[in-house]
Design an enzyme around this catalytic site. Structure first.
Site, PDB file in Angstrom:
ATOM      1  N   SER A  50      13.071 -15.691   5.966  1.00 46.62           N
ATOM      2  CA  SER A  50      13.401 -15.648   7.388  1.00 46.62           C
ATOM      3  C   SER A  50      12.411 -14.844   8.205  1.00 46.62           C
ATOM      4  O   SER A  50      12.364 -14.975   9.426  1.00 46.62           O
ATOM      5  CB  SER A  50      14.799 -15.058   7.588  1.00 46.62           C
ATOM      6  OG  SER A  50      14.834 -13.713   7.158  1.00 46.62           O
ATOM      7  N   ASP A 335      19.512  -8.061  14.830  1.00 45.87           N
ATOM      8  CA  ASP A 335      20.856  -8.093  14.261  1.00 45.87           C
ATOM      9  C   ASP A 335      20.911  -7.007  13.189  1.00 45.87           C
ATOM     10  O   ASP A 335      20.073  -6.115  13.176  1.00 45.87           O
ATOM     11  CB  ASP A 335      21.212  -9.490  13.719  1.00 45.87           C
ATOM     12  CG  ASP A 335      20.207 -10.012  12.704  1.00 45.87           C
ATOM     13  OD1 ASP A 335      19.474  -9.190  12.115  1.00 45.87           O
ATOM     14  OD2 ASP A 335      20.156 -11.242  12.488  1.00 45.87           O
ATOM     15  N   HIS A 338      17.520  -8.329  10.866  1.00 41.02           N
ATOM     16  CA  HIS A 338      16.208  -8.759  11.320  1.00 41.02           C
ATOM     17  C   HIS A 338      15.694  -7.974  12.514  1.00 41.02           C
ATOM     18  O   HIS A 338      16.475  -7.574  13.377  1.00 41.02           O
ATOM     19  CB  HIS A 338      16.255 -10.245  11.696  1.00 41.02           C
ATOM     20  CG  HIS A 338      16.736 -11.114  10.586  1.00 41.02           C
ATOM     21  ND1 HIS A 338      18.052 -11.507  10.457  1.00 41.02           N
ATOM     22  CD2 HIS A 338      16.081 -11.658   9.540  1.00 41.02           C
ATOM     23  CE1 HIS A 338      18.187 -12.259   9.379  1.00 41.02           C
ATOM     24  NE2 HIS A 338      17.007 -12.365   8.805  1.00 41.02           N
TER      25      HIS A 338
END
Length: 361
Positions: A50, A335, A338
């Site tokens: 990610s 978040d 991340h």
């Protein structure tokens, strides 16, 4: 671990962690672009999780997606793309400053243009890792699958510019490999399979061996320049501190990360000599700890929680539709896992510095 396994599974399953390289002063853009041109750097080809997935998971049958608000609220036109942050990723900023494009497109994006293809693409898949089992848990793209798509990319290039030029583009591309965190926090520390097969050190060695095979395949595909990103202090992520009920970074996770990074560096030294690949390593461990402990030093105000929701447990689907902080640029984390776009810009400066010192030679 002293935690209820059900609670762990609910909160951590599918955890998609971003790698966060070190902060460094910005380099003159003109100088970087001149160096890139001098060495015929053509584009960036990105593999990983990610931290560098610009939307490939949007096309997969997986829950590991970020193609909804508030993700992407600060991207161009406030559009969610599948990036697990409020705006752009480090690879987007690096490509921009090198003069390629202001965003790296996902290879599986059905709207990808011919120009996008020539500037480079991301094959990365949120939730992936060096261990294929890690990718299987979330039904995302393993590294071998990402490399298979890279081969498809080469076929597309040949159709666009001819075989000779396509080979030149690949040979002069910068390959980026950014993953490893999910192997520990989504796999080894959560699921019983690998932890029963390996000690932590044995698993680290296994992951490094997989990384070597991946790099060999990149070399076979034509890679000559490579950037490998180490993993951050795992225990400093807001989610992990919440799960372990600690206000400070979880030391046991950080020790595992530090040891793994050392093994990566040792192996890369061998790879440089044996495969004749120019490579750079981004060691982010100490700087991330420093950013968490001294956020003001980097222009942040909040480093203990994310901007989305409570900032302590929300990421991915659990962040969907939630309210966010007023100014994400004051936060290290978007978040509970991340980084924000601002942190990714700092990451990009570290990447550019490392490229300048180790690859643009």
């Amino acid at each position: 671990m002293g935690l209820n396994m059900i609670r762990m599974r609910v909160l951590v399953m599918g955890l998609v962690l971003a790698l966060m390289p070190c902060f460094s002063p910005a380099l003159p853009i003109n100088q970087l672009r001149q160096l890139a041109a001098k060495h015929n750097i053509t584009c960036m080809l990105v593999f990983g999780d990610s931290s560098v997935d610009s939307g490939n998971n949007n096309r997969l049958a997986t829950d590991m997606k970020g193609n909804f608000l508030p993700y992407g609220k600060d991207f161009f036109n406030g559009r969610p793309t599948g990036r697990f942050t409020n705006g752009r990723l480090a690879t987007d900023f690096i490509a921009d400053e090198l003069g390629f494009t202001n965003k790296i497109s996902a290879f599986l994006d059905p709207n990808i243009s011919e120009i996008d293809m020539l500037h480079g693409v991301s094959f990365a898949s949120a939730g992936s890792g060096y261990d294929e089992l890690t990718a299987n848990f979330s039904s995302v793209l393993s590294v071998p699958k990402q490399l298979e798509y890279c081969n498809h990319y080469k076929i597309h290039l040949r159709q666009l510019v001819g075989k000779k030029r396509a080979e030149e583009i690949i040979r002069n591309a910068i390959f980026v490999l950014s993953m490893g965190t999910n192997d520990f926090l989504q796999n080894y520390f959560l699921e019983p399979i690998r932890s029963q097969q390996y000690t932590v050190e044995e698993y680290q060695n296994f992951l490094v061996s997989r990384m070597v095979e991946d790099i060999k395949e990149m070399k076979r595909l034509g890679a000559t320049r490579l950037v490998v990103v180490g993993i951050p202090p795992l225990g400093c992520m807001p989610l992990m501190k919440t799960l372990m009920d600690q206000r400070r970074c979880v030391e046991s996770y950080n020790k595992a990360a530090s040891s793994f990074n050392s093994k990566i560096q040792e192996k890369l030294a061998t790879i440089r000599a044996t495969l004749q690949v120019k490579s750079a390593y981004l060691d982010c461990f100490n700087i991330i700890q420093d950013a968490v402990n001294h956020p003001n030093k980097y222009g942040f105000v909040e480093a203990t929680k994310g901007c989305c929701g409570t900032g302590t447990i929300e990421y991915g689907n659990t962040c969907k539709g939630l309210s966010v902080c007023e100014d994400p640029s004051k936060y290290v984390f978007w978040d509970a896992v991340h980084p924000t776009q601002k942190m990714y810009r700092i990451i990009a400066q570290a990447g550019l510095k490392s490229l300048n010192e180790n690859v643009l030679l």
